[in-house]
Motif scaffolding. Structure first.
Motif, PDB file in Angstrom:
ATOM      1  N   VAL A 159     -21.753 -17.903 -23.606  1.00 21.63           N
ATOM      2  CA  VAL A 159     -21.463 -15.972 -24.047  1.00 21.63           C
ATOM      3  C   VAL A 159     -22.110 -15.421 -24.130  1.00 21.63           C
ATOM      4  O   VAL A 159     -22.519 -14.337 -23.983  1.00 21.63           O
ATOM      5  CB  VAL A 159     -19.834 -16.157 -24.849  1.00 21.63           C
ATOM      6  N   LYS A 183     -35.368 -21.158 -26.851  1.00 20.06           N
ATOM      7  CA  LYS A 183     -34.283 -20.312 -26.744  1.00 20.06           C
ATOM      8  C   LYS A 183     -34.491 -18.227 -26.690  1.00 20.06           C
ATOM      9  O   LYS A 183     -34.831 -18.048 -25.859  1.00 20.06           O
ATOM     10  CB  LYS A 183     -33.565 -20.326 -27.490  1.00 20.06           C
ATOM     11  N   TYR A 199     -33.634 -17.846 -36.087  1.00 16.11           N
ATOM     12  CA  TYR A 199     -33.399 -17.534 -37.601  1.00 16.11           C
ATOM     13  C   TYR A 199     -33.711 -18.561 -38.016  1.00 16.11           C
ATOM     14  O   TYR A 199     -33.678 -18.815 -39.528  1.00 16.11           O
ATOM     15  CB  TYR A 199     -31.302 -17.183 -37.320  1.00 16.11           C
ATOM     16  N   TYR A 251     -16.922 -23.329 -38.607  1.00 17.15           N
ATOM     17  CA  TYR A 251     -16.345 -24.700 -37.678  1.00 17.15           C
ATOM     18  C   TYR A 251     -16.155 -25.805 -38.144  1.00 17.15           C
ATOM     19  O   TYR A 251     -15.141 -26.528 -38.637  1.00 17.15           O
ATOM     20  CB  TYR A 251     -16.703 -24.590 -36.300  1.00 17.15           C
ATOM     21  N   VAL A 278     -10.113 -14.185 -25.967  1.00 14.59           N
ATOM     22  CA  VAL A 278     -10.541 -13.488 -24.276  1.00 14.59           C
ATOM     23  C   VAL A 278      -9.419 -13.839 -23.543  1.00 14.59           C
ATOM     24  O   VAL A 278      -9.306 -12.717 -22.467  1.00 14.59           O
ATOM     25  CB  VAL A 278     -11.797 -14.619 -23.310  1.00 14.59           C
ATOM     26  N   ASN A 326     -27.560 -26.980 -26.487  1.00 13.09           N
ATOM     27  CA  ASN A 326     -27.301 -25.997 -25.086  1.00 13.09           C
ATOM     28  C   ASN A 326     -27.783 -25.132 -24.908  1.00 13.09           C
ATOM     29  O   ASN A 326     -28.110 -24.043 -25.742  1.00 13.09           O
ATOM     30  CB  ASN A 326     -26.176 -26.197 -25.040  1.00 13.09           C
TER      31      ASN A 326
HETATM   32  N1  LIG Z   1     -13.374 -15.107 -28.852  1.00 16.19           N
HETATM   33  C1  LIG Z   1     -13.089 -15.714 -27.755  1.00 16.19           C
HETATM   34  O1  LIG Z   1     -12.001 -16.113 -26.524  1.00 16.19           O
HETATM   35  C2  LIG Z   1     -14.291 -17.250 -27.857  1.00 16.19           C
HETATM   36  C3  LIG Z   1     -14.055 -17.364 -26.469  1.00 16.19           C
HETATM   37  C4  LIG Z   1     -15.386 -18.553 -25.604  1.00 16.19           C
HETATM   38  C5  LIG Z   1     -16.492 -19.176 -26.800  1.00 16.19           C
HETATM   39  N2  LIG Z   1     -16.141 -17.723 -27.946  1.00 16.19           N
HETATM   40  C6  LIG Z   1     -16.901 -18.521 -29.567  1.00 16.19           C
HETATM   41  O2  LIG Z   1     -18.121 -17.817 -28.866  1.00 16.19           O
HETATM   42  C7  LIG Z   1     -18.893 -18.366 -29.356  1.00 16.19           C
HETATM   43  C8  LIG Z   1     -20.153 -19.249 -28.764  1.00 16.19           C
HETATM   44  O3  LIG Z   1     -19.614 -20.030 -27.649  1.00 16.19           O
HETATM   45  P1  LIG Z   1     -20.742 -20.598 -26.451  1.00 16.19           P
HETATM   46  O4  LIG Z   1     -19.125 -21.414 -25.253  1.00 16.19           O
HETATM   47  O5  LIG Z   1     -21.245 -19.526 -25.852  1.00 16.19           O
HETATM   48  O6  LIG Z   1     -20.987 -21.978 -26.937  1.00 16.19           O
HETATM   49  P2  LIG Z   1     -22.836 -21.622 -27.344  1.00 16.19           P
HETATM   50  O7  LIG Z   1     -23.135 -20.642 -27.798  1.00 16.19           O
HETATM   51  O8  LIG Z   1     -23.454 -21.342 -25.605  1.00 16.19           O
HETATM   52  O9  LIG Z   1     -23.189 -22.863 -27.961  1.00 16.19           O
HETATM   53  C9  LIG Z   1     -22.876 -22.712 -29.480  1.00 16.19           C
HETATM   54  C10 LIG Z   1     -24.794 -22.570 -29.925  1.00 16.19           C
HETATM   55  O10 LIG Z   1     -24.124 -22.275 -30.981  1.00 16.19           O
HETATM   56  C11 LIG Z   1     -24.988 -22.326 -32.223  1.00 16.19           C
HETATM   57  N3  LIG Z   1     -24.818 -22.805 -33.488  1.00 16.19           N
HETATM   58  C12 LIG Z   1     -24.516 -24.283 -33.481  1.00 16.19           C
HETATM   59  N4  LIG Z   1     -24.175 -23.937 -35.473  1.00 16.19           N
HETATM   60  C13 LIG Z   1     -24.821 -22.891 -35.988  1.00 16.19           C
HETATM   61  C14 LIG Z   1     -24.858 -22.283 -36.958  1.00 16.19           C
HETATM   62  N5  LIG Z   1     -24.361 -22.955 -37.638  1.00 16.19           N
HETATM   63  N6  LIG Z   1     -25.350 -21.251 -37.165  1.00 16.19           N
HETATM   64  C15 LIG Z   1     -25.859 -21.045 -35.761  1.00 16.19           C
HETATM   65  N7  LIG Z   1     -25.758 -20.469 -34.998  1.00 16.19           N
HETATM   66  C16 LIG Z   1     -25.152 -21.707 -34.300  1.00 16.19           C
HETATM   67  C17 LIG Z   1     -26.186 -22.880 -31.194  1.00 16.19           C
HETATM   68  O11 LIG Z   1     -27.017 -22.397 -30.849  1.00 16.19           O
HETATM   69  P3  LIG Z   1     -28.293 -21.674 -31.557  1.00 16.19           P
HETATM   70  O12 LIG Z   1     -29.745 -23.405 -31.504  1.00 16.19           O
HETATM   71  O13 LIG Z   1     -29.142 -20.431 -31.303  1.00 16.19           O
HETATM   72  O14 LIG Z   1     -28.331 -22.375 -33.146  1.00 16.19           O
HETATM   73  C18 LIG Z   1     -25.717 -23.605 -30.382  1.00 16.19           C
HETATM   74  O15 LIG Z   1     -26.345 -24.077 -29.235  1.00 16.19           O
HETATM   75  C19 LIG Z   1     -18.284 -19.587 -30.331  1.00 16.19           C
HETATM   76  O16 LIG Z   1     -18.069 -19.459 -31.741  1.00 16.19           O
HETATM   77  C20 LIG Z   1     -17.264 -20.114 -29.578  1.00 16.19           C
HETATM   78  O17 LIG Z   1     -15.885 -20.617 -30.271  1.00 16.19           O
HETATM   79  C21 LIG Z   1     -14.601 -17.495 -28.177  1.00 16.19           C
END
Ligand SMILES: NC(=O)c1ccc[n+]([C@@H]2O[C@H](COP(=O)([O-])OP(=O)(O)OC[C@H]3O[C@@H](n4cnc5c(N)ncnc54)[C@H](OP(=O)(O)O)[C@@H]3O)[C@@H](O)[C@H]2O)c1
Length: 339
Positions: A159, A183, A199, A251, A278, A326
């Motif tokens: 995202v 990254k 960070y 989470y 979304v 990832n």
């Molecule tokens: N609202 C909606 O409809 C919707 C839809 C899709 C996704 N989302 C949310 O959007 C966010 C990103 O989703 P995505 O699918 O794109 O996943 P993503 O960002 O591709 O993968 C997760 C990333 O989160 C970071 N992370 C993991 N643990 C963390 C922590 N404790 N503190 C800070 N960063 C952490 C990691 O990157 P780093 O190496 O940078 O830490 C990891 O690579 C998620 O919170 C997801 O639940 C919401």
């Protein structure tokens, strides 16, 4: 075609960080499709942070997974047998399907996708839910103007990197926060983000952000919550906008995640903070998908994937999301398409 199917079930509800014990791998015979059904071979399977929420029994915007039931999520596959007038063998489809090598399902559960527009895997990322999430969250709620400063956490995720590129298309100055040098290098060198902050590397995140955002923050696209967001919230400009997309840092927490209270900040800055899902934008998915596809074909938007190979590695791919393994969209390649 093999006779034996493989599937992954939720073995138990995780307390804190999930592990291999969260999942149960089983075999079963492949079910033949009946009238109105299709048999779909999984090609790509998406693992997503929101699935962690579905592993708990807490009430949310999607139903929890049931213990001892197959986990389901977004899948791209190929129709291998059809008892439906709508599909033929060889059709490429996507839908919310079980974590199985083969799914026997009603034809209404999948829709055809066109691999002449983009590679099949893109329908699970930039042309799918994550792209649409970035599109609507950034443009509808963030609504950045040219020259404004946009900060994105989780910026090198699926995202986040789409959201940052969309903000740049609006002419904004984009600052990405991510957890490794690999990254942040990618964001700066490949996506041309204006500034980045790792960070995990800086000793004072608030000071690092202040340096990266000398004119303050106009839009904060929040994917992670927690201490990263606390630091950004201290730098908000008047009338800034904060689309709250996710809070992945919380989470796996077993206790309430208490941080600084935001109300005084919001009053002082008159900032707008808005959570969104979304699916709130379902009636506009067509518009979003067409726009994202157009930007992709015009070379204005790009994407990255981290591909884990093999059905047996689905749990590892999922667990890796919480360890930052990832870059871009995390996917699993389960099989090759036939053509
Ligand atoms: N609202 C909606 O409809 C919707 C839809 C899709 C996704 N989302 C949310 O959007 C966010 C990103 O989703 P995505 O699918 O794109 O996943 P993503 O960002 O591709 O993968 C997760 C990333 O989160 C970071 N992370 C993991 N643990 C963390 C922590 N404790 N503190 C800070 N960063 C952490 C990691 O990157 P780093 O190496 O940078 O830490 C990891 O690579 C998620 O919170 C997801 O639940 C919401």
């Amino acid at each position: 075609m093999p006779e034996t199917n493989e599937k992954i079930l939720l073995a138990e509800r995780p307390e804190g960080m999930p592990s291999h014990d969260t999942f149960n791998y089983q075999e079963e015979p492949i079910e033949q499709p009946q009238d109105g059904q299709v048999l779909v071979k999984t090609i790509y399977l998406s693992v997503d942070p929101y699935m962690r929420g579905r592993m708990s029994s807490a009430k949310s915007y999607v139903e929890p997974f049931e213990v001892n039931e197959v986990i389901n999520g977004s899948v791209v596959g190929e129709v291998v047998e059809s008892k439906s007038s709508l599909f033929e063998p060889g059709d490429k489809v996507m839908g919310m399907l079980g974590w199985r090598r083969y799914n026997t399902i009603e034809d209404a559960a999948v829709r055809k996708i066109d691999d002449s527009i983009a590679p099949l895997s893109a329908y699970l990322g930039i042309l799918g839910i994550t792209g649409l999430t970035a599109y609507f969250g950034m443009l509808d709620i963030g609504n950045p103007a040219a020259g404004e400063t946009v900060v994105i956490s989780g910026a090198a995720g699926a995202v986040g990197m789409a959201a940052g590129q969309i903000a740049k298309l609006r002419g904004a100055r984009v600052v990405g926060i991510a957890g490794s040098t690999k990254k942040t290098d990618y964001l700066k060198n490949e996506l041309r983000f204006d500034e980045t902050v790792n960070y995990n590397e800086v000793s004072d995140l608030t000071a690092a952000l202040a340096e990266a955002c000398p004119k303050g923050v106009d839009v904060y696209f929040d994917n992670v919550g927690g201490p990263v967001s606390d630091a950004v919230m201290s730098q908000l400009n008047d009338f800034s906008r904060i689309p709250v997309c996710g809070a992945i840092s919380s989470y796996n927490k077993t206790e309430a995640d208490i941080g600084p209270r935001v109300q005084p900040i919001l009053v002082k800055s008159r900032a707008l903070i808005q959570g969104f899902i979304v699916s709130d934008y379902a009636s506009r998915f067509q518009e979003g998908s067409e726009k994202l596809a157009a930007w992709l074909s015009e070379g204005k938007l790009t994407y990255e994937e981290t591909m884990v190979e093999g059905f047996e590695n689905v749990p590892d791919a999922f667990l890796g999301l919480f360890k930052g393994e990832n870059l871009g969209k995390q996917l699993v390649k389960v099989s090759e398409p036939s053509n």
